[in-house]
Design a protein around this motif. Structure first.
Motif, PDB file in Angstrom:
ATOM      1  N   VAL A  75       9.868   8.856   2.565  1.00  0.00           N
ATOM      2  CA  VAL A  75      10.790   8.289   1.581  1.00  0.00           C
ATOM      3  C   VAL A  75      12.226   8.390   2.060  1.00  0.00           C
ATOM      4  CG1 VAL A  75      11.538   8.372  -0.832  1.00  0.00           C
ATOM      5  CG2 VAL A  75       9.195   9.032  -0.234  1.00  0.00           C
ATOM      6  N   SER A  76      12.968   7.306   1.888  1.00  0.00           N
ATOM      7  CA  SER A  76      14.409   7.309   2.121  1.00  0.00           C
ATOM      8  C   SER A  76      15.089   6.722   0.882  1.00  0.00           C
ATOM      9  CB  SER A  76      14.766   6.497   3.371  1.00  0.00           C
ATOM     10  OG  SER A  76      14.371   5.141   3.209  1.00  0.00           O
ATOM     11  N   LYS A  77      16.394   6.575   0.940  1.00  0.00           N
ATOM     12  CA  LYS A  77      17.139   6.120  -0.238  1.00  0.00           C
ATOM     13  C   LYS A  77      16.741   4.708  -0.659  1.00  0.00           C
ATOM     14  CE  LYS A  77      21.832   5.317  -1.959  1.00  0.00           C
ATOM     15  NZ  LYS A  77      23.283   5.404  -1.645  1.00  0.00           N
ATOM     16  N   ALA A  78      16.669   3.783   0.276  1.00  0.00           N
ATOM     17  CA  ALA A  78      16.442   2.378  -0.068  1.00  0.00           C
ATOM     18  C   ALA A  78      14.977   1.969   0.011  1.00  0.00           C
ATOM     19  CB  ALA A  78      17.278   1.470   0.832  1.00  0.00           C
ATOM     20  N   THR A  79      14.197   2.599   0.895  1.00  0.00           N
ATOM     21  CA  THR A  79      12.813   2.179   1.112  1.00  0.00           C
ATOM     22  C   THR A  79      11.911   3.402   1.265  1.00  0.00           C
ATOM     23  OG1 THR A  79      13.101   2.095   3.519  1.00  0.00           O
ATOM     24  CG2 THR A  79      13.549   0.069   2.282  1.00  0.00           C
ATOM     25  N   PHE A  80      10.610   3.145   1.277  1.00  0.00           N
ATOM     26  CA  PHE A  80       9.655   4.175   1.659  1.00  0.00           C
ATOM     27  C   PHE A  80       8.561   3.526   2.505  1.00  0.00           C
ATOM     28  CE2 PHE A  80       8.300   2.622  -2.485  1.00  0.00           C
ATOM     29  CZ  PHE A  80       6.924   2.469  -2.380  1.00  0.00           C
ATOM     30  N   VAL A  81       8.177   4.235   3.563  1.00  0.00           N
ATOM     31  CA  VAL A  81       7.197   3.741   4.514  1.00  0.00           C
ATOM     32  C   VAL A  81       5.859   4.399   4.226  1.00  0.00           C
ATOM     33  CG1 VAL A  81       6.589   3.516   6.955  1.00  0.00           C
ATOM     34  CG2 VAL A  81       8.994   3.411   6.246  1.00  0.00           C
ATOM     35  N   VAL A  82       4.806   3.587   4.153  1.00  0.00           N
ATOM     36  CA  VAL A  82       3.477   4.067   3.796  1.00  0.00           C
ATOM     37  C   VAL A  82       2.543   3.898   4.992  1.00  0.00           C
ATOM     38  CG1 VAL A  82       1.514   3.800   2.239  1.00  0.00           C
ATOM     39  CG2 VAL A  82       3.849   3.436   1.400  1.00  0.00           C
ATOM     40  N   ALA A  83       1.883   4.994   5.380  1.00  0.00           N
ATOM     41  CA  ALA A  83       0.873   4.957   6.444  1.00  0.00           C
ATOM     42  C   ALA A  83      -0.492   5.132   5.792  1.00  0.00           C
ATOM     43  CB  ALA A  83       1.132   6.052   7.472  1.00  0.00           C
ATOM     44  N   TYR A  84      -1.321   4.093   5.855  1.00  0.00           N
ATOM     45  CA  TYR A  84      -2.631   4.124   5.199  1.00  0.00           C
ATOM     46  C   TYR A  84      -3.678   4.834   6.051  1.00  0.00           C
ATOM     47  CZ  TYR A  84      -0.629   0.760   1.940  1.00  0.00           C
ATOM     48  OH  TYR A  84       0.155   0.154   0.995  1.00  0.00           O
ATOM     49  N   SER A  85      -3.315   5.173   7.286  1.00  0.00           N
ATOM     50  CA  SER A  85      -4.230   5.874   8.181  1.00  0.00           C
ATOM     51  C   SER A  85      -3.420   6.651   9.204  1.00  0.00           C
ATOM     52  CB  SER A  85      -5.161   4.888   8.891  1.00  0.00           C
ATOM     53  OG  SER A  85      -5.912   5.531   9.895  1.00  0.00           O
ATOM     54  N   SER A  86      -3.996   7.739   9.715  1.00  0.00           N
ATOM     55  CA  SER A  86      -3.312   8.527  10.743  1.00  0.00           C
ATOM     56  C   SER A  86      -3.543   7.962  12.138  1.00  0.00           C
ATOM     57  CB  SER A  86      -3.790   9.979  10.693  1.00  0.00           C
ATOM     58  OG  SER A  86      -5.197  10.057  10.920  1.00  0.00           O
ATOM     59  N   ASP A  87      -4.431   6.959  12.256  1.00  0.00           N
ATOM     60  CA  ASP A  87      -4.691   6.335  13.553  1.00  0.00           C
ATOM     61  C   ASP A  87      -3.465   5.554  14.033  1.00  0.00           C
ATOM     62  OD1 ASP A  87      -7.248   7.347  13.407  1.00  0.00           O
ATOM     63  OD2 ASP A  87      -8.060   5.516  12.485  1.00  0.00           O
ATOM     64  N   LYS A  88      -3.269   5.503  15.341  1.00  0.00           N
ATOM     65  CA  LYS A  88      -2.116   4.799  15.886  1.00  0.00           C
ATOM     66  C   LYS A  88      -2.106   3.326  15.512  1.00  0.00           C
ATOM     67  CE  LYS A  88      -1.235   7.813  19.852  1.00  0.00           C
ATOM     68  NZ  LYS A  88      -1.080   7.889  21.321  1.00  0.00           N
ATOM     69  N   GLY A  89      -3.274   2.725  15.406  1.00  0.00           N
ATOM     70  CA  GLY A  89      -3.335   1.310  15.046  1.00  0.00           C
ATOM     71  C   GLY A  89      -3.509   1.073  13.570  1.00  0.00           C
ATOM     72  N   THR A 135       6.157  -1.146   4.487  1.00  0.00           N
ATOM     73  CA  THR A 135       7.423  -0.659   3.955  1.00  0.00           C
ATOM     74  C   THR A 135       7.689  -1.323   2.612  1.00  0.00           C
ATOM     75  OG1 THR A 135       8.322  -0.325   6.184  1.00  0.00           O
ATOM     76  CG2 THR A 135       9.895  -0.426   4.374  1.00  0.00           C
ATOM     77  N   PHE A 136       8.062  -0.514   1.620  1.00  0.00           N
ATOM     78  CA  PHE A 136       8.351  -1.009   0.272  1.00  0.00           C
ATOM     79  C   PHE A 136       9.766  -0.585  -0.128  1.00  0.00           C
ATOM     80  CE2 PHE A 136       3.798  -0.370   0.565  1.00  0.00           C
ATOM     81  CZ  PHE A 136       3.259  -1.507  -0.020  1.00  0.00           C
ATOM     82  N   ASN A 137      10.361  -1.382  -0.999  1.00  0.00           N
ATOM     83  CA  ASN A 137      11.663  -1.011  -1.546  1.00  0.00           C
ATOM     84  C   ASN A 137      11.496   0.170  -2.504  1.00  0.00           C
ATOM     85  OD1 ASN A 137      13.105  -3.056  -0.212  1.00  0.00           O
ATOM     86  ND2 ASN A 137      12.623  -4.544  -1.829  1.00  0.00           N
ATOM     87  N   ASN A 138      12.412   1.115  -2.424  1.00  0.00           N
ATOM     88  CA  ASN A 138      12.351   2.290  -3.284  1.00  0.00           C
ATOM     89  C   ASN A 138      12.974   1.968  -4.643  1.00  0.00           C
ATOM     90  OD1 ASN A 138      11.869   4.855  -4.178  1.00  0.00           O
ATOM     91  ND2 ASN A 138      13.359   5.868  -2.865  1.00  0.00           N
ATOM     92  N   THR A 139      12.352   1.017  -5.304  1.00  0.00           N
ATOM     93  CA  THR A 139      12.771   0.569  -6.633  1.00  0.00           C
ATOM     94  C   THR A 139      11.540   0.484  -7.516  1.00  0.00           C
ATOM     95  OG1 THR A 139      12.499  -1.764  -6.052  1.00  0.00           O
ATOM     96  CG2 THR A 139      14.674  -0.787  -5.667  1.00  0.00           C
ATOM     97  N   ASN A 198      16.204  13.550  -5.221  1.00  0.00           N
ATOM     98  CA  ASN A 198      16.150  12.454  -6.181  1.00  0.00           C
ATOM     99  C   ASN A 198      15.549  11.177  -5.612  1.00  0.00           C
ATOM    100  OD1 ASN A 198      17.330  14.084  -8.089  1.00  0.00           O
ATOM    101  ND2 ASN A 198      19.400  13.299  -7.781  1.00  0.00           N
ATOM    102  N   TYR A 199      15.581  11.027  -4.280  1.00  0.00           N
ATOM    103  CA  TYR A 199      15.072   9.796  -3.676  1.00  0.00           C
ATOM    104  C   TYR A 199      13.579   9.606  -3.930  1.00  0.00           C
ATOM    105  CZ  TYR A 199      19.501   9.602  -1.116  1.00  0.00           C
ATOM    106  OH  TYR A 199      20.836   9.549  -0.775  1.00  0.00           O
ATOM    107  N   SER A 200      12.844  10.701  -4.050  1.00  0.00           N
ATOM    108  CA  SER A 200      11.399  10.595  -4.259  1.00  0.00           C
ATOM    109  C   SER A 200      10.993  10.788  -5.717  1.00  0.00           C
ATOM    110  CB  SER A 200      10.679  11.638  -3.397  1.00  0.00           C
ATOM    111  OG  SER A 200      11.148  12.945  -3.682  1.00  0.00           O
ATOM    112  N   ALA A 201      11.961  11.041  -6.595  1.00  0.00           N
ATOM    113  CA  ALA A 201      11.646  11.362  -7.996  1.00  0.00           C
ATOM    114  C   ALA A 201      10.958  10.192  -8.711  1.00  0.00           C
ATOM    115  CB  ALA A 201      12.913  11.768  -8.728  1.00  0.00           C
ATOM    116  N   LEU A 202      11.492   8.978  -8.542  1.00  0.00           N
ATOM    117  CA  LEU A 202      10.927   7.822  -9.236  1.00  0.00           C
ATOM    118  C   LEU A 202       9.515   7.525  -8.741  1.00  0.00           C
ATOM    119  CD1 LEU A 202      11.268   5.477 -11.217  1.00  0.00           C
ATOM    120  CD2 LEU A 202      12.289   4.144  -9.351  1.00  0.00           C
TER     121      LEU A 202
END
Length: 320
Positions: free
Chosen positions: A8-22, A27-31, A57-61
């Motif tokens: 999570v960051s201020k504007a966006t959050f990056v989601v990894a659906y798997s731990s595999d390299k591929g 990426t979603f907006n943090n809204t 606070n960035y991850s609170a919502l």
């Protein structure tokens, strides 16, 4: 259980659906809209366990909306994830690699689900944060007022402006502090905690926020360990035998308040005073004795809340 890592960051959050390299990474907006989009694409069969680092606070919502949606989520200390990355010999640090690493952390460590704070705790936390910032501003303006008074030709307009600003900030701070005791959900706990000599409204509020109204922990030792006022110990073979400093984990602000309160408690709280005197007479350093007093305050606080009884200074139990 399928783990999903979220960076999570201020504007966006990056989601990894798997731990595999591929594996898939999005990426979603943090809204509100972006979080709804992320949640809407998740299966509703209870097979998802989201893992993220605590980022204030960035991850609170995101945390709140995942909880409302009934999705299991863990909020982990960033230090734990950082040490896990070192153990995995990770050499790359980007948002995507961090999200994938958090996913792997979830798969390997199976973190416990996070107990989401209730609305009352969230309101209390916000009030405390604003009060702290107002207090800092009052201190800064007071220092400025003192520096202006030292000038040979002080400007009345500038001095008046500073004085009015200080009065305004103090009024807002005092109003918020009075609202702390008006929170019906925790008025009883605040009343009980402030019967302990050494614990005022500020520390009582901090303890309630840290412990979730004394519902996150089963005993006082767990609270002390979380706050980072427990001593560390290292032993290995015959060459390493070290009794170190306190671990300093958890809430540094509450830990600092406890240490300051320990000075007052060592003078006016009978049991805390006895603890301090005994340790000092045994040759222990002053700081060590104060940490012991801080732990005593935590035990007293946990006791009065869990037993719903006011603290009686110097009370001696008659139980065998």
């Amino acid at each position: 259980m399928r783990y999903i890592g979220i960076d999570v960051s201020k504007a966006t959050f990056v989601v990894a659906y798997s731990s595999d390299k591929g594996g898939e990474i999005r990426t979603f907006n943090n809204t509100t809209t972006g979080i709804k989009q992320f949640i809407g694409a998740l299966p509703k069969d209870g097979s998802i366990h989201c893992v993220m680092e605590a980022t204030g606070n960035y991850s609170a919502l995101l945390l709140y909306m995942l909880n409302v949606a009934g999705i299991t989520v863990s909020m982990e200390n960033p230090l734990k994830v950082k040490n896990f990355a070192k153990a995995m010999l990770s050499t790359i640090k980007t948002d995507k690699s961090d999200a994938r690493l958090i996913t792997l952390y979830g798969e390997k460590m199976n973190p416990r689900p996070f107990k989401v704070q209730g609305e009352a705790i969230l309101r209390l936390r916000q009030k405390r944060t604003v009060i702290r910032q107002l207090t800092k501003q009052i201190t800064a303006m007071s220092n400025l007022r003192g520096s202006l008074a030292c000038l040979p030709v002080p400007d009345k307009g500038a001095t008046h402006t500073v004085d009015e600003t200080i009065k305004f900030l103090e009024k807002k701070r005092d109003r918020l502090q009075s609202e702390l005791t008006d929170l019906v959900e925790f008025s009883r706990q605040l009343a009980l905690l402030t019967t302990i000599k050494g614990i005022g409204i500020t520390l009582a509020t901090a303890l309630i926020i840290t412990t979730g109204g004394f519902t996150y922990f089963q005993n006082a030792k767990q609270v002390s360990r979380y706050l980072g006022i427990c001593p560390t110990y290292e032993q290995s073979g015959t060459s390493v035998n070290i009794r170190g400093h306190i671990n300093r984990n958890g809430d540094a602000y509450t830990r600092g308040l406890l240490y300051v309160a320990a000075w007052t408690a060592s003078r006016f709280n009978t049991k805390c005073g006895e603890t301090y005197t005994r340790l000092r007479q045994n040759g222990k350093p002053g700081k060590l004795a104060m940490i012991a007093v801080a732990n005593k305050l935590v035990r007293q606080a946990f006791a009065v809340v869990t037993h719903d009884k006011e603290y009686v200074d110097g009370f001696v139990s008659n139980r065998p």
